[in-house]
Motif scaffolding. Structure first.
Motif, PDB file in Angstrom:
ATOM      1  N   CYS A 329      64.051 -53.188   3.051  1.00  0.00           N
ATOM      2  CA  CYS A 329      63.303 -51.930   3.160  1.00  0.00           C
ATOM      3  C   CYS A 329      61.833 -52.336   3.253  1.00  0.00           C
ATOM      4  CB  CYS A 329      63.609 -51.065   1.934  1.00  0.00           C
ATOM      5  SG  CYS A 329      62.719 -49.516   1.859  1.00  0.00           S
ATOM      6  N   THR A 330      61.155 -52.493   2.119  1.00  0.00           N
ATOM      7  CA  THR A 330      59.817 -53.068   2.136  1.00  0.00           C
ATOM      8  C   THR A 330      59.916 -54.477   2.726  1.00  0.00           C
ATOM      9  OG1 THR A 330      59.104 -51.784   0.241  1.00  0.00           O
ATOM     10  CG2 THR A 330      57.929 -53.849   0.653  1.00  0.00           C
TER      11      THR A 330
ATOM     12  N   SER B  75      59.310 -41.390  -4.177  1.00  0.00           N
ATOM     13  CA  SER B  75      59.993 -42.661  -4.359  1.00  0.00           C
ATOM     14  C   SER B  75      59.137 -43.860  -3.944  1.00  0.00           C
ATOM     15  CB  SER B  75      61.318 -42.705  -3.583  1.00  0.00           C
ATOM     16  OG  SER B  75      62.232 -43.534  -4.268  1.00  0.00           O
ATOM     17  N   ALA B 135      60.778 -58.004  -2.830  1.00  0.00           N
ATOM     18  CA  ALA B 135      60.702 -56.544  -2.763  1.00  0.00           C
ATOM     19  C   ALA B 135      61.813 -55.984  -3.641  1.00  0.00           C
ATOM     20  CB  ALA B 135      60.871 -56.060  -1.324  1.00  0.00           C
ATOM     21  N   GLY B 136      61.823 -54.664  -3.770  1.00  0.00           N
ATOM     22  CA  GLY B 136      62.833 -54.034  -4.604  1.00  0.00           C
ATOM     23  C   GLY B 136      64.247 -54.368  -4.160  1.00  0.00           C
ATOM     24  N   ALA B 137      64.501 -54.234  -2.874  1.00  0.00           N
ATOM     25  CA  ALA B 137      65.853 -54.488  -2.367  1.00  0.00           C
ATOM     26  C   ALA B 137      66.257 -55.951  -2.593  1.00  0.00           C
ATOM     27  CB  ALA B 137      65.928 -54.153  -0.878  1.00  0.00           C
ATOM     28  N   GLU B 140      67.357 -56.129  -6.052  1.00  0.00           N
ATOM     29  CA  GLU B 140      68.710 -55.575  -6.202  1.00  0.00           C
ATOM     30  C   GLU B 140      69.760 -56.608  -5.801  1.00  0.00           C
ATOM     31  OE1 GLU B 140      68.846 -52.132  -3.699  1.00  0.00           O
ATOM     32  OE2 GLU B 140      67.026 -51.295  -4.574  1.00  0.00           O
ATOM     33  N   HIS B 170      68.939 -44.658  -3.946  1.00  0.00           N
ATOM     34  CA  HIS B 170      68.211 -45.121  -2.764  1.00  0.00           C
ATOM     35  C   HIS B 170      69.165 -45.934  -1.893  1.00  0.00           C
ATOM     36  CE1 HIS B 170      64.977 -47.346  -0.562  1.00  0.00           C
ATOM     37  NE2 HIS B 170      64.360 -46.201  -0.715  1.00  0.00           N
ATOM     38  N   THR B 172      68.905 -48.649  -0.397  1.00  0.00           N
ATOM     39  CA  THR B 172      68.964 -50.101  -0.617  1.00  0.00           C
ATOM     40  C   THR B 172      70.039 -50.460  -1.637  1.00  0.00           C
ATOM     41  OG1 THR B 172      67.175 -49.824  -2.218  1.00  0.00           O
ATOM     42  CG2 THR B 172      66.558 -50.578  -0.020  1.00  0.00           C
ATOM     43  N   ASP B 243      67.608 -49.582 -11.409  1.00  0.00           N
ATOM     44  CA  ASP B 243      66.620 -49.624 -10.331  1.00  0.00           C
ATOM     45  C   ASP B 243      65.308 -49.070 -10.910  1.00  0.00           C
ATOM     46  OD1 ASP B 243      64.924 -48.869  -8.226  1.00  0.00           O
ATOM     47  OD2 ASP B 243      66.580 -48.441  -6.862  1.00  0.00           O
ATOM     48  N   ALA B 245      62.399 -48.779  -9.649  1.00  0.00           N
ATOM     49  CA  ALA B 245      61.376 -48.351  -8.688  1.00  0.00           C
ATOM     50  C   ALA B 245      60.581 -47.159  -9.231  1.00  0.00           C
ATOM     51  CB  ALA B 245      62.027 -47.992  -7.356  1.00  0.00           C
ATOM     52  N   ASN B 267      59.250 -52.569  -9.098  1.00  0.00           N
ATOM     53  CA  ASN B 267      58.546 -52.636  -7.816  1.00  0.00           C
ATOM     54  C   ASN B 267      57.062 -52.748  -8.111  1.00  0.00           C
ATOM     55  OD1 ASN B 267      60.913 -52.409  -6.446  1.00  0.00           O
ATOM     56  ND2 ASN B 267      60.368 -50.586  -5.296  1.00  0.00           N
ATOM     57  N   HIS B 269      54.764 -53.137  -6.148  1.00  0.00           N
ATOM     58  CA  HIS B 269      53.994 -52.374  -5.162  1.00  0.00           C
ATOM     59  C   HIS B 269      54.095 -50.882  -5.418  1.00  0.00           C
ATOM     60  CE1 HIS B 269      58.002 -53.419  -3.885  1.00  0.00           C
ATOM     61  NE2 HIS B 269      58.035 -52.523  -2.944  1.00  0.00           N
ATOM     62  N   LYS B 270      54.722 -50.493  -6.482  1.00  0.00           N
ATOM     63  CA  LYS B 270      54.709 -49.080  -6.835  1.00  0.00           C
ATOM     64  C   LYS B 270      53.990 -48.936  -8.162  1.00  0.00           C
ATOM     65  CE  LYS B 270      58.516 -48.299  -3.893  1.00  0.00           C
ATOM     66  NZ  LYS B 270      59.927 -48.090  -3.665  1.00  0.00           N
TER      67      LYS B 270
HETATM   68  C1  LIG Z   1      64.352 -45.790  -5.833  1.00  0.00           C
HETATM   69  C2  LIG Z   1      64.099 -46.980  -4.974  1.00  0.00           C
HETATM   70  N1  LIG Z   1      64.881 -48.056  -5.092  1.00  0.00           N
HETATM   71  C3  LIG Z   1      64.694 -49.157  -4.350  1.00  0.00           C
HETATM   72  C4  LIG Z   1      63.706 -49.221  -3.404  1.00  0.00           C
HETATM   73  C5  LIG Z   1      63.591 -50.442  -2.561  1.00  0.00           C
HETATM   74  O1  LIG Z   1      62.436 -51.151  -2.797  1.00  0.00           O
HETATM   75  P1  LIG Z   1      61.790 -52.035  -1.650  1.00  0.00           P
HETATM   76  O2  LIG Z   1      61.379 -51.137  -0.567  1.00  0.00           O
HETATM   77  O3  LIG Z   1      60.648 -52.705  -2.322  1.00  0.00           O
HETATM   78  O4  LIG Z   1      62.798 -53.017  -1.185  1.00  0.00           O
HETATM   79  C6  LIG Z   1      62.844 -48.111  -3.258  1.00  0.00           C
HETATM   80  C7  LIG Z   1      61.744 -48.068  -2.296  1.00  0.00           C
HETATM   81  O5  LIG Z   1      61.708 -48.312  -1.169  1.00  0.00           O
HETATM   82  C8  LIG Z   1      63.054 -46.977  -4.052  1.00  0.00           C
HETATM   83  O6  LIG Z   1      62.262 -45.913  -3.924  1.00  0.00           O
END
Ligand SMILES: Cc1ncc(COP(=O)(O)O)c(C=O)c1O
Lengths: 447, 487
Positions: A329-330, B75, B135-137, B140, B170, B172, B243, B245, B267, B269-270
């Motif tokens: 995603c990011t 989000s 990153a978040g994903a 995960e 989400h 991801t 998660d 985020a 995250n 970046h959040k």
């Molecule tokens: C709730 C949630 N989970 C996971 C993600 C995934 O994070 P990333 O985009 O950093 O991979 C996001 C954002 O994009 C998110 O809002």
């Protein structure tokens, strides 16, 4: 109560807003959190500090780190000390680039979508591939995603992997391969440092998902890709590249590569202790609907004006969920912007010149070192800007002597267990001068 | 080609001179076999430096960022990005450090990462951490691999095949679980907008490897049954993946670890203010409870006395997930942010993020429909469903652009039709909140009185960051043009 510069609300603002909501205290906003959970809370034990104080604190930490402004660097192994043109940092610092997100609202994101489109075009030109995405996390994960894509398309689980692949990328590949249940089979290298084609026996090629090679490889040696695709037929030829080398070297697309990936750090991105980096990913149009990552595509607006939108989003996790081509995603957008500006600035002939500077200087140094007693080039194959030196003395000892004279002397390959004996990997970029190289050789000689 | 860098310049213009070669020049074909040399230079632009600067300056003006104004993408936590953090990440000791220069020469970077890891563990109420995920994903995926590794070691992998996923998750989340070969089992939300406990219970047995839970969930609601959920999952031997985020809603006052979760990703970046960069880079550190610590990615950063080092000696580790140690430059920014805010500042973040969201919710739910009409956390959802025959949420979003503000997230989460997901963050002022609310209320009025205005939006009025009218997405999907071509 401390006022924070990033939070505009004053107590008076809070009071008015609470009144609108019909509450009297901010704590009432959190009633849904079980009391037990709130009770268990433990703080960090950190007091707030000012911008001035944090600047002093973090600057002190930075000064405890060596860097390539202090040391003359011959260290590579996947991350290189290239010159970063001054305009890059200035342009990517513009708030409209820096502080926006994924271009979900295309009409407010034409800047991002346009440079993404440019980046995709430039990567295609560099690699001679048909389509590129707008970034992956880094070279290692791009390679892993390439393997997953090949597995999804071919339905096969065996992958041949050149033993001269960057071991840091190789370890990422292993993690993903284990996660998905794929088998990785080593392909050895010969005395030239190149892939041992004799090892690609017909039996090995049965039921093959793909062949993964890197050029220039971890030892800096340039692979000859010709005939590989013909040999492996409908298995995927996955090639990891150093993008700078493609200013000079024949691109993998011309040799039938199915997927080209690479670490984009050399394209105007600071070394930054290994991150943020840039994963490059390009493939053929046939496979575009199976590829991971974001892409910008050209369209028109209601007045027929050219504009750009995120293309083929139905591949992506926010629409396809567990059936998506990847979970990404990011991504590493801002790093891809660095690379875009870098490629535009160097330009069509500049990248070639830069690659030649790297090549010529690396050969100058290699030859000088090879003439020293107790030193020899480890491989006989052609190399780009990095090479392996076999040394009589322990590389750790040489590196220590070099460091005392202000050099990051290269990478000791001992812990990688790829080669026997003592081996030092030396990288030379356009930043290295003849004087620096001559001094380097002198220190080696005396060490 | 359409407003790109390829449309400007001339043959032989250059953007940068390079130093002259200062070693004897060798014939290229002496160094590389001719057949490995490129016959034709890549068709990159040929532009002067001033043209490069003007082109990208022009492009930047065709963008809207957090610096431009309110950016309430649900989000995504589009909060202000402190500029001091940019300067600190660019300090030579950080920006020009090589990842393989050795522990001895990297004490500052390792110390920063070690301390950031400790802070994040405390903030999350967890025991150990890896900063590698980019990153978040990516976090995960790492978390799912940790679970997989554990069950491989306990020889239960053959039966622990399922990951439960609330339908509000989400995208991801299911994608990450599927990448590790797990079967994704959707769990519906109930009328409260929370995990349907009955439905959850129906799926609980020894085939469950774990659950992936976002809390507050993507409707902006806190899972009030969280303690029961974690207990139910643990009772059948599964793991709870959190998660994180949406940590901005609870940071400084509640911790996932105290809710009984086993893995959490952050995250940076959040919640921790690092810039989104047009889509990245971010950072998605993953923290775990003791039981899962042996499986964390290598290298790990360890401290011995006053020395820090990178340690690869963890035989049960899942291995490497990043080429090096993660998005270090992003970690520097998050570290500086946490130090600046301290405990009091982090608590003020969640206080004001939640206050701002509720203020907007109350103002806007008088005009739009709030499917879950109750206190929200840092974000909330509204729907336009039932408001008009012909107008969709997409049109409302595009019309907002005419008012000079960035629309919210739309069409996510998938479980609410015609949804808008609004997350203002703590870094907007009340005046901006009011402007945004007024604009949306005005658009609702226009929806009734002059729907054409919405359908044709945006109108390319001189609005910051806007440069085109509505773009044809269908066309882009039908015949994808993904790169430029040259004559
Ligand atoms: C709730 C949630 N989970 C996971 C993600 C995934 O994070 P990333 O985009 O950093 O991979 C996001 C954002 O994009 C998110 O809002």
């Amino acid at each position: 109560m401390t006022a924070f510069e990033f939070i505009p609300n004053t107590l008076e603002d809070q009071r008015k807003m609470l009144a609108e909501i019909g509450l009297s205290d901010v704590e009432e906003l959190f009633v849904d959190i079980p009391a037990e959970v709130l009770k268990r809370f433990k703080p960090l034990g950190l007091k707030p500090i000012s911008e001035l104080e944090v600047s002093q604190l973090v600057s002190r930490m930075a000064s405890e780190n060596a860097h390539t402004g202090q040391y003359v660097s011959f260290l590579g192994g996947g991350i290189y000390d290239h010159y970063v043109p001054a305009i890059i940092s200035h342009l990517i610092s513009r708030g409209e680039f820096l502080t926006c997100y994924t271009p979900y609202q295309a009409e407010l994101s034409q800047g991002t979508l346009t440079w993404m489109f440019e980046f995709q075009t430039m990567i295609c030109e560099l690699t001679a591939m048909e389509v590129a995405n707008s970034s992956m996390y880094d070279g290692g994960s791009a390679l892993a995603e390439a393997m997953l894509m090949a597995k999804n398309i071919t339905g096969r689980k065996r992958f041949l992997v050149s033993k001269s692949l960057n071991p840091h990328h190789r370890r990422c590949l292993e993690t993903y391969a284990w996660g998905v249940g794929l088998e990785l089979i080593d392909v050895p290298f010969t005395e030239t440092g190149q892939l041992d084609r004799a090892a690609l026996q017909p039996g090995e090629l049965d039921d093959l998902g793909g062949l993964i090679v890197q050029t220039p490889n971890f030892f800096g040696v340039i692979e000859d890709l010709s005939g590989l695709k013909e040999l492996i037929k409908d298995a995927f030829l996955i090639v990891s590249v150093n993008p700078i080398s493609l200013g000079l070297l024949a691109p993998p697309g011309l040799f039938g590569a199915d997927i080209v990936v690479g670490e984009g750090q050399p394209l105007g991105i600071p070394q930054s202790f290994g991150g943020p980096l840039l994963g490059i990913f390009a493939t053929r149009m046939n496979y575009v609907r199976r590829m991971p990552g974001r892409m910008s595509g050209r369209t028109v607006d209601a007045d027929g004006r050219v504009g750009y939108v995120m293309a083929l989003q139905t591949r992506e996790q926010h629409i396809r969920r567990e059936k998506a081509t990847s979970n990404i995603c990011t991504n590493q957008a801002l790093m891809a912007l660095c690379a875009t500006i870098y490629m535009a600035t160097l330009g069509r002939h500049g990248l070639r010149k830069l690659a030649e500077l790297n090549l010529q200087k690396a050969h100058y140094l290699a030859e000088k070192i090879a003439k020293l007693p107790g030193f020899a080039l480890r491989f006989s194959g052609p190399f780009f800007n990095e090479f392996v030196v076999r040394t009589r003395k322990k590389p750790s000892r040489l590196l220590k002597a070099l460091r005392d004279e202000g050099f990051l002397g290269g990478l000791d390959l001992e812990s990688y267990e790829l080669l026997d004996g003592n081996n030092l990997l030396v990288a030379v970029t356009e930043k290295r001068t003849r004087d620096e190289m001559d001094r380097f050789v002198k220190v080696l000689k005396g060490a | 080609m359409g407003n790109t860098i390829f449309d400007i310049g001339e043959e032989n213009r250059i953007g940068l001179r390079l130093p002259a070669l200062d070693v004897p020049e060798r014939n290229l074909t002496e160094l590389i076999p001719a057949e490995l040399i490129r016959k034709e230079d890549p068709k990159l632009p040929q532009v002067s430096q001033v043209e490069v600067v003007r082109h990208y300056t022009r492009l930047s003006r065709m963008n809207y960022g957090v610096d431009s104004g309110i950016y309430p993408l649900g989000s995504c936590t589009m909060k202000y990005n402190p500029r001091i953090n940019e300067d600190l990440a660019r300090l030579p000791g950080f920006a020009h450090a090589h990842p393989l220069q050795g522990d001895e020469l990297s004490q500052g970077a390792l110390k920063l990462m070690y301390e950031l890891g400790e802070y994040l563990c405390v903030i999350g109420g967890m025991d150990a951490i890896s900063l590698q995920p980019a990153a978040g994903a990516h976090g995960e995926l790492t978390g799912m691999l940790l679970i997989k590794k554990h069950f491989e070691r306990t020889k239960e992998l053959h039966r622990r095949t399922k990951i439960l996923l609330p339908d509000s998750a989400h995208g991801t989340n299911p994608a990450s679980a599927a990448m590790c070969g797990f079967e994704v089992v959707p769990i519906p939300s109930d009328a409260r907008g929370l995990v349907d406990l009955q439905a959850l219970k129906a799926h609980l047995d020894e085939s469950v490897a774990g659950i992936m839970l976002t809390n507050p969930n993507t409707l902006g609601l806190f899972e009030t049954d969280i303690l029961e959920i974690t207990k139910l999952i643990h009772d059948v031997g599964g793991f709870v993946y959190y998660d994180g985020a949406n940590l901005n809603a609870i940071v400084g006052r509640a911790r996932p670890g105290d809710m009984g979760v086993d893995i959490v990703h952050y995250n940076l970046h959040k919640t921790f203010s690092t810039p989104h960069g047009g889509g990245g880079p971010g950072a998605g550190p993953v923290a775990v409870v003791k039981k899962l610590e042996p499986y964390l990615p290598v290298p790990r950063i360890v401290k011995n006395g006053n020395r820090y080092s990178l340690d690869y000696e963890y035989p049960h580790s899942i291995g490497k997930i990043h080429s090096f140690y993660g998005n270090f430059g992003v970690l520097v920014r998050a570290y500086a942010y946490i130090r600046m805010m301290g405990d009091e500042g982090l608590k003020a973040v969640s206080t004001n993020a939640v206050l701002n969201a509720n203020y907007l919710r109350v103002r806007l739910s008088k005009v739009y429909k709030a499917p879950y009409d109750r206190l929200c956390m840092h974000e909330f959802v509204l729907t336009t469903k039932g408001m008009s025959e012909e107008i969709r949420t997409l049109d409302v979003a595009k019309r907002l652009i005419d008012y000079g503000v960035h629309p919210s997230s739309i069409y996510f989460p998938l479980i609410v039709p015609e949804v808008m997901m609004i997350e203002p963050t703590e870094t907007v002022s009340k005046e901006e909140l009011d402007y945004f609310a007024d604009a949306l209320i005005k658009v609702a009025q226009e929806m009734r009185e002059n729907p054409q205005l919405l359908k044709e939006a945006p109108h390319a009025v001189p609005v910051y960051g806007a440069s085109v009218r509505r773009l044809d997405e269908v066309r882009a999907a039908k015949e994808p043009i993904l790169r430029g071509h040259f004559p």
